[in-house]
Structures are given as C-alpha cells and as structure tokens.
Motif scaffolding. Structure first.
Motif, mmCIF file in Angstrom:
data_model
loop_
_atom_site.group_PDB
_atom_site.id
_atom_site.type_symbol
_atom_site.label_atom_id
_atom_site.label_comp_id
_atom_site.label_asym_id
_atom_site.label_seq_id
_atom_site.Cartn_x
_atom_site.Cartn_y
_atom_site.Cartn_z
ATOM 1 N N SER A 1 0.801 -1.225 0.000
ATOM 2 C CA SER A 1 0.000 0.000 0.000
ATOM 3 C C SER A 1 0.836 1.280 0.000
ATOM 4 C CB SER A 1 -0.949 0.012 1.202
ATOM 5 O OG SER A 1 -0.224 -0.035 2.404
ATOM 6 N N VAL A 2 2.136 1.181 0.276
ATOM 7 C CA VAL A 2 2.972 2.389 0.287
ATOM 8 C C VAL A 2 4.044 2.355 -0.796
ATOM 9 C CG1 VAL A 2 2.583 2.592 2.777
ATOM 10 C CG2 VAL A 2 4.737 1.606 1.940
ATOM 11 N N LYS A 3 4.142 1.272 -1.520
ATOM 12 C CA LYS A 3 5.151 1.188 -2.585
ATOM 13 C C LYS A 3 4.941 2.300 -3.602
ATOM 14 C CE LYS A 3 6.219 -3.744 -2.481
ATOM 15 N NZ LYS A 3 6.047 -5.058 -3.170
ATOM 16 N N GLY A 4 6.044 2.933 -3.977
ATOM 17 C CA GLY A 4 5.967 4.029 -4.930
ATOM 18 C C GLY A 4 5.641 5.367 -4.295
ATOM 19 N N ARG A 5 5.224 5.365 -3.034
ATOM 20 C CA ARG A 5 4.900 6.613 -2.336
ATOM 21 C C ARG A 5 5.847 6.896 -1.176
ATOM 22 N NH1 ARG A 5 0.333 7.167 0.350
ATOM 23 N NH2 ARG A 5 0.058 4.947 0.856
ATOM 24 N N PHE A 6 6.298 5.856 -0.509
ATOM 25 C CA PHE A 6 7.191 5.999 0.645
ATOM 26 C C PHE A 6 8.589 5.545 0.253
ATOM 27 C CE2 PHE A 6 3.929 5.488 4.360
ATOM 28 C CZ PHE A 6 3.128 6.446 3.771
ATOM 29 N N THR A 7 9.584 6.218 0.811
ATOM 30 C CA THR A 7 10.981 5.841 0.584
ATOM 31 C C THR A 7 11.703 5.801 1.914
ATOM 32 O OG1 THR A 7 10.984 6.916 -1.587
ATOM 33 C CG2 THR A 7 13.121 6.410 -0.602
ATOM 34 N N LEU A 8 12.269 4.651 2.209
ATOM 35 C CA LEU A 8 13.025 4.457 3.453
ATOM 36 C C LEU A 8 14.511 4.546 3.157
ATOM 37 C CD1 LEU A 8 13.259 3.711 6.431
ATOM 38 C CD2 LEU A 8 12.893 1.325 5.797
ATOM 39 N N SER A 9 15.222 5.297 3.978
ATOM 40 C CA SER A 9 16.675 5.418 3.797
ATOM 41 C C SER A 9 17.329 5.544 5.162
ATOM 42 C CB SER A 9 17.004 6.654 2.934
ATOM 43 O OG SER A 9 16.554 7.838 3.570
ATOM 44 N N ARG A 10 18.627 5.455 5.183
ATOM 45 C CA ARG A 10 19.347 5.591 6.442
ATOM 46 C C ARG A 10 20.692 6.250 6.185
ATOM 47 N NH1 ARG A 10 19.762 -0.182 8.869
ATOM 48 N NH2 ARG A 10 20.975 0.886 10.457
ATOM 49 N N ASP A 11 21.171 6.941 7.214
ATOM 50 C CA ASP A 11 22.494 7.555 7.186
ATOM 51 C C ASP A 11 23.210 7.056 8.430
ATOM 52 O OD1 ASP A 11 24.757 9.132 7.327
ATOM 53 O OD2 ASP A 11 23.733 10.957 6.705
ATOM 54 N N ASN A 12 23.970 5.988 8.271
ATOM 55 C CA ASN A 12 24.610 5.378 9.435
ATOM 56 C C ASN A 12 25.619 6.311 10.103
ATOM 57 O OD1 ASN A 12 23.128 3.028 9.199
ATOM 58 N ND2 ASN A 12 24.691 1.950 8.020
ATOM 59 N N ALA A 13 26.251 7.159 9.328
ATOM 60 C CA ALA A 13 27.221 8.091 9.909
ATOM 61 C C ALA A 13 26.548 9.055 10.880
ATOM 62 C CB ALA A 13 27.922 8.863 8.798
ATOM 63 N N LYS A 14 25.262 9.310 10.667
ATOM 64 C CA LYS A 14 24.510 10.222 11.532
ATOM 65 C C LYS A 14 23.539 9.483 12.445
ATOM 66 C CE LYS A 14 24.813 14.089 8.277
ATOM 67 N NZ LYS A 14 24.064 15.089 7.482
ATOM 68 N N ASN A 15 23.639 8.146 12.445
ATOM 69 C CA ASN A 15 22.771 7.336 13.303
ATOM 70 C C ASN A 15 21.300 7.669 13.123
ATOM 71 O OD1 ASN A 15 24.904 5.912 14.722
ATOM 72 N ND2 ASN A 15 25.379 7.906 15.609
ATOM 73 N N THR A 16 20.904 7.817 11.877
ATOM 74 C CA THR A 16 19.559 8.273 11.574
ATOM 75 C C THR A 16 18.964 7.487 10.417
ATOM 76 O OG1 THR A 16 20.217 10.511 12.258
ATOM 77 C CG2 THR A 16 18.173 10.304 11.040
ATOM 78 N N ALA A 17 17.665 7.259 10.493
ATOM 79 C CA ALA A 17 16.916 6.674 9.386
ATOM 80 C C ALA A 17 15.755 7.603 9.060
ATOM 81 C CB ALA A 17 16.405 5.285 9.753
ATOM 82 N N PHE A 18 15.330 7.562 7.814
ATOM 83 C CA PHE A 18 14.284 8.468 7.360
ATOM 84 C C PHE A 18 13.200 7.699 6.624
ATOM 85 C CE2 PHE A 18 16.717 12.213 8.293
ATOM 86 C CZ PHE A 18 18.034 11.834 8.087
ATOM 87 N N LEU A 19 11.973 8.171 6.767
ATOM 88 C CA LEU A 19 10.868 7.652 5.973
ATOM 89 C C LEU A 19 10.234 8.844 5.262
ATOM 90 C CD1 LEU A 19 9.235 5.121 5.217
ATOM 91 C CD2 LEU A 19 7.606 5.778 7.013
ATOM 92 N N GLN A 20 10.524 8.956 3.974
ATOM 93 C CA GLN A 20 9.942 10.017 3.162
ATOM 94 C C GLN A 20 8.598 9.530 2.654
ATOM 95 O OE1 GLN A 20 11.128 13.289 2.156
ATOM 96 N NE2 GLN A 20 8.976 13.338 1.536
#
Length: 125
Positions: A63-82
């Motif tokens: 239901s979220v494919k194509g609309r949500f993007t998950l990423s992470r920045d390990n150097a900043k100890n952070t993950a994002f959900l766009q």
C-alpha cells in the motif's frame, strides 16, 4: 538498551508529503536492521517498511510502494521515511524500531527490541 526516537509527524492534507526521522541515542545504529511500523485507531500495529544494515535490502508493504521511501544515514545514526502522496488511510501513529540481533529485515514486530515513542501522522481528505 539503545534507544530510538522518532520525529517529523504532523497534520497534512491528502497528496502532501512528510519526512519522518528516527535517531538512535548512541552511535550504533549501523549495527541494526531498521523498520517503520504504524498503528491506526482500532487496528493492529502493521509493518510499513524495513531496511537492512547497509541499505542493500529495502522492503515495503504494497500500500505504500511508490509513495514511501526508506533510507538511512549510518554516519549520523539516523533513518528516514519520506512519505509522499499521502492518503487519509495513512493516518496512524508511526513507530521506528530497531533489531540489533539479526541481519535480515523481518516484518514481525516481535523481532524488534528497541522502539520509539511514536509520532502521529494525520492526513485529512
């Protein structure tokens, strides 16, 4: 126990975008599989997306494919959900979760040992 915390929720209109952020309390997020879950009122908590330690594997519910993007920045100890093209049915409390013991992304919430407090996302029609 390492902790994670979410931020970035809010009230938006259908079609708008939001970016959720998940930050670890200490500098070891790169050793964890990360995932986002959500729970709408009266419903069970459901898996939304998960990402492996080095971002080599990312998976989403249909239901979220194509609309949500998950990423992470390990150097900043952070993950994002766009989240883009948001729909009223995306309204829920969104939780960030970390699995420090496995190298594979699982959709079962019981696999995750660290949880944030949740951030509310409300999408109006």
């Amino acid at each position: 126990q390492l902790q994670v915390a979410e931020s970035g929720g809010g009230l938006v209109q259908a079609g708008d975008s939001l970016k959720l952020r998940c930050a670890a309390s200490e500098g070891s997020l790169h050793t964890a599989v990360m995932a986002w879950f959500r729970q709408a009122p009266g419903k069970e908590r459901e898996f939304v997306a998960g990402i492996s330690r080095r971002s080599l594997f990312i998976t989403y519910i249909d239901s979220v494919k194509g609309r949500f993007t998950l990423s992470r920045d390990n150097a900043k100890n952070t993950a994002f959900l766009q989240m883009s093209s948001l729909k009223p049915e995306d309204t829920a409390v969104y939780y960030c979760a970390a699995d420090w013991t496995s190298s594979t992304v699982k959709r079962d919430a019981r696999s995750y040992t660290s949880w944030g407090q949740g951030t509310q996302v409300t999408v109006s029609p």
